[in-house]
Write a protein that holds these residues in place. Structure first.
Motif, PDB file in Angstrom:
ATOM      1  N   GLU A   1       7.817   4.588  -3.035  1.00  0.00           N
ATOM      2  CA  GLU A   1       6.564   3.965  -1.965  1.00  0.00           C
ATOM      3  C   GLU A   1       5.798   2.823  -2.626  1.00  0.00           C
ATOM      4  O   GLU A   1       5.302   3.145  -3.843  1.00  0.00           O
ATOM      5  CB  GLU A   1       5.585   5.458  -1.550  1.00  0.00           C
ATOM      6  N   TRP A   2       5.653   2.098  -1.910  1.00  0.00           N
ATOM      7  CA  TRP A   2       5.051   0.618  -2.476  1.00  0.00           C
ATOM      8  C   TRP A   2       3.361   0.929  -2.645  1.00  0.00           C
ATOM      9  O   TRP A   2       3.046   1.642  -1.770  1.00  0.00           O
ATOM     10  CB  TRP A   2       5.224  -0.454  -1.687  1.00  0.00           C
TER      11      TRP A   2
ATOM     12  N   HIS B   1      -0.488   0.495  -3.077  1.00  0.00           N
ATOM     13  CA  HIS B   1      -1.585  -0.230  -2.278  1.00  0.00           C
ATOM     14  C   HIS B   1      -1.969  -1.581  -3.037  1.00  0.00           C
ATOM     15  O   HIS B   1      -2.054  -1.351  -4.322  1.00  0.00           O
ATOM     16  CB  HIS B   1      -2.938   0.619  -1.946  1.00  0.00           C
TER      17      HIS B   1
ATOM     18  N   ASP C   1       0.490  -1.368   6.125  1.00  0.00           N
ATOM     19  CA  ASP C   1      -0.668  -0.441   6.068  1.00  0.00           C
ATOM     20  C   ASP C   1      -0.902  -0.231   4.281  1.00  0.00           C
ATOM     21  O   ASP C   1      -1.579   0.670   4.162  1.00  0.00           O
ATOM     22  CB  ASP C   1      -0.173   0.771   6.382  1.00  0.00           C
ATOM     23  N   ARG C   2      -0.394  -0.918   3.646  1.00  0.00           N
ATOM     24  CA  ARG C   2      -0.537  -0.802   1.973  1.00  0.00           C
ATOM     25  C   ARG C   2      -1.028  -2.044   1.251  1.00  0.00           C
ATOM     26  O   ARG C   2      -0.791  -2.040   0.123  1.00  0.00           O
ATOM     27  CB  ARG C   2       0.966  -0.205   1.471  1.00  0.00           C
ATOM     28  N   ARG C   3      -1.695  -2.930   2.231  1.00  0.00           N
ATOM     29  CA  ARG C   3      -2.370  -4.212   1.630  1.00  0.00           C
ATOM     30  C   ARG C   3      -3.365  -4.292   2.554  1.00  0.00           C
ATOM     31  O   ARG C   3      -3.753  -4.239   3.413  1.00  0.00           O
ATOM     32  CB  ARG C   3      -1.176  -5.289   2.068  1.00  0.00           C
TER      33      ARG C   3
ATOM     34  N   ALA D   1      -7.777  -1.236  -3.802  1.00  0.00           N
ATOM     35  CA  ALA D   1      -6.335  -0.953  -4.455  1.00  0.00           C
ATOM     36  C   ALA D   1      -6.491  -1.255  -5.974  1.00  0.00           C
ATOM     37  O   ALA D   1      -7.351  -1.907  -6.388  1.00  0.00           O
ATOM     38  CB  ALA D   1      -5.189  -1.615  -3.935  1.00  0.00           C
TER      39      ALA D   1
END
Length: 387
Positions: free
Chosen positions: A46-47, A49, A78-80, A129
């Motif tokens: 999973e990448w 954040h 959704d992770r940036r 993050a």
């Protein structure tokens, strides 16, 4: 005695240049050959954040393209978090950033100009993050570059990851060809330093850093991209150059722009090196101290010792008159360099003017940076290079 002193003055910048640009890379290559290749981090399940920051001042011409490039990057949306930090811009920079709000871009505006480092501080303070990625509005990143940069943090020992810059643009100008060759050379040196442990400075155009390593009280007049690698080493981490994180950096088109950029960045670099000077102690920092002295200080000392070369040549010429011929030829080259520096930006200078102009601009900018350093002249306010 006069001849020997003169000879020492002439040889000082030559020896420093030869060591910093030839001897040091050769030594790096010899040491790196004895190290096994670094194990490449694997792609995470999973990448993580990340927060992407774009510090900018009056970037209405380039901001839209920069944001489109970031939004096209291959990274889970959704992770940036994407932050545009406007350093009191007076053009349409803020309005353009607001056009992207619906696509997840946030705008932070500094009420007064405080400089690039202050803008970067504001970006880190607003980051949600653990990894903060800094990108200049003037560059373009490859679609897979963001993942390549972040992937490096799969190694828990990595605190800073820097891009592999590629100089692009009009290659018809001789000065631009020199810039392109230098960037490629610099990237090869960083790759060798990575093999040995840590680079000594990150690319200001595109680099990432663990948020926990950020120093909120870091002086705004200093260079945060250079210092990021130093901060990492201080805390027991590595700073690495990532070959697959390709960043396309447009070449500067005008010598006067290059002159101002080099004088500004080197002056800030000298102040930053002095601020973190304890890292040059080999008794405490061993191999990294040697790399920092060789890569940064020795290169910059070339410009400091250039006046000694002129004085030394004159001292020798008073004893050996034929040397006046070489001094006269050098004066002619300087005159051509001055002409090259004053050449109109919208016209291509012939090679016999452009090349001396590029060399003179670089050397004078280096000497000017040392003058600023000794005078204690520093300014946090930036003027982004218009490429």
């Amino acid at each position: 005695m006069r001849v020997w002193l003169g000879l020492a003055g002439v040889l000082a910048p030559v020896a420093l240049f030869a060591y910093a640009y030839v001897g040091y890379p050769l030594l790096l290559r010899m040491l790196a050959a004895r190290r096994p290749p670094s194990r490449q981090p694997v792609e995470p399940d999973e990448w993580p954040h990340i927060t992407i920051t774009l510090p900018c001042h009056n970037e209405e011409r380039r901001l839209r393209a920069a944001l489109e490039g970031i939004l096209r990057a291959d990274y889970p949306p959704d992770r940036r978090q994407i932050l545009v930090i406007s350093d009191a811009s007076t053009d349409r920079t803020d309005d353009i950033a607001r056009e992207f709000v619906a696509r997840g871009v946030e705008l932070i505006r500094l009420p007064e100009r405080r400089g690039k480092t202050a803008a970067e501080h504001a970006g880190v303070a607003a980051a949600r993050a653990g990894i903060v990625v800094n990108i200049d509005a003037s560059v373009a990143i490859q679609p897979d570059a963001l993942k390549a940069l972040v992937r490096a943090f799969g190694d828990a020992a990595v605190g800073v990851a820097s891009s592999r810059d590629v100089s692009v643009g009009d290659i018809t100008a001789e000065g631009n060809q020199g810039e392109s060759g230098y960037v490629g050379y610099e990237m090869r040196v960083r790759a060798l330093e990575t093999r040995l442990g840590s680079i000594v400075g990150a690319s200001g155009s595109f680099f990432a850093m663990r948020r926990d390593l950020h120093e909120s009280d870091f002086p705004e007049a200093l260079s945060r991209d250079f210092a990021s690698a130093l901060m990492a080493v201080e805390r027991g981490f590595r700073a690495v150059s990532v070959d697959d994180a390709v960043c396309l950096v447009p070449r500067t088109g005008a010598l006067r722009s290059e002159f101002r950029r080099k004088a500004r960045t080197m002056a800030r670099g000298l102040e930053t090196l002095w601020y973190k000077r304890h890292l040059m102690n080999p008794l405490r920092h061993g191999l990294f101290a040697w790399m920092l002295i060789s890569h940064k200080l020795c290169r910059w000392l070339v410009y400091l010792t250039l006046p000694l070369a002129l004085l030394g040549a004159i001292a020798i010429a008073t004893v050996w008159p034929p040397l006046w011929i070489l001094i006269a030829l050098g004066a002619m080259a300087i005159a051509l360099g001055v002409l090259g520096m004053r050449w109109p930006d919208d016209r291509r200078a012939p090679p016999f003017i452009a090349l001396p102009g590029f060399a003179l601009a670089s050397n004078v900018a280096g000497m000017l940076a040392w003058m600023k350093f000794f005078r204690g002249e520093s300014s946090a306010v930036w003027e982004p290079t218009r490429r």
